[in-house]
Design an enzyme around this catalytic site. Sequence first.
Site, PDB file in Angstrom:
ATOM      1  N   MET A   1       0.839  -1.168   0.000  1.00 28.40           N
ATOM      2  CA  MET A   1       0.000   0.000   0.000  1.00 28.40           C
ATOM      3  C   MET A   1       0.894   1.245   0.000  1.00 28.40           C
ATOM      4  O   MET A   1       1.537   1.544   0.996  1.00 28.40           O
ATOM      5  CB  MET A   1      -0.912  -0.037   1.227  1.00 28.40           C
ATOM      6  CG  MET A   1      -1.469   1.295   1.620  1.00 28.40           C
ATOM      7  SD  MET A   1      -2.565   1.305   3.051  1.00 28.40           S
ATOM      8  CE  MET A   1      -1.686   0.444   4.293  1.00 28.40           C
ATOM      9  N   PRO A   2       0.985   1.965  -1.114  1.00 33.27           N
ATOM     10  CA  PRO A   2       1.776   3.186  -1.153  1.00 33.27           C
ATOM     11  C   PRO A   2       1.122   4.294  -0.320  1.00 33.27           C
ATOM     12  O   PRO A   2      -0.089   4.487  -0.378  1.00 33.27           O
ATOM     13  CB  PRO A   2       1.788   3.579  -2.626  1.00 33.27           C
ATOM     14  CG  PRO A   2       1.330   2.375  -3.371  1.00 33.27           C
ATOM     15  CD  PRO A   2       0.477   1.607  -2.435  1.00 33.27           C
ATOM     16  N   ILE A   3       1.947   4.980   0.463  1.00 37.04           N
ATOM     17  CA  ILE A   3       1.486   6.137   1.228  1.00 37.04           C
ATOM     18  C   ILE A   3       2.311   7.331   0.773  1.00 37.04           C
ATOM     19  O   ILE A   3       3.540   7.317   0.855  1.00 37.04           O
ATOM     20  CB  ILE A   3       1.654   5.927   2.738  1.00 37.04           C
ATOM     21  CG1 ILE A   3       0.859   4.694   3.185  1.00 37.04           C
ATOM     22  CG2 ILE A   3       1.216   7.174   3.505  1.00 37.04           C
ATOM     23  CD1 ILE A   3       1.103   4.296   4.621  1.00 37.04           C
TER      24      ILE A   3
END
Length: 64
Positions: A1-3
């Site tokens: 999950m890219p933040i």
Amino acid sequence: MPIVMVNIKEGRTVEQKRAMVTGMTKVVSETMDVPQSAVRIIINEMKGENFAIAGTLVCDAPAK
């Protein structure tokens, strides 16, 4: 999950932030090969008194 964390000077409209996160979500999804639902974006808004350029607080700089 890219933040993705984005730091901006306060004063942008909700419409501007909405457009930014829509575009960024699309780009991150495509380049990282993840679904858009996995992309998280955190917007940090800074007051001019908490941001400086070349040793001068933005709130102290002459308006351009």
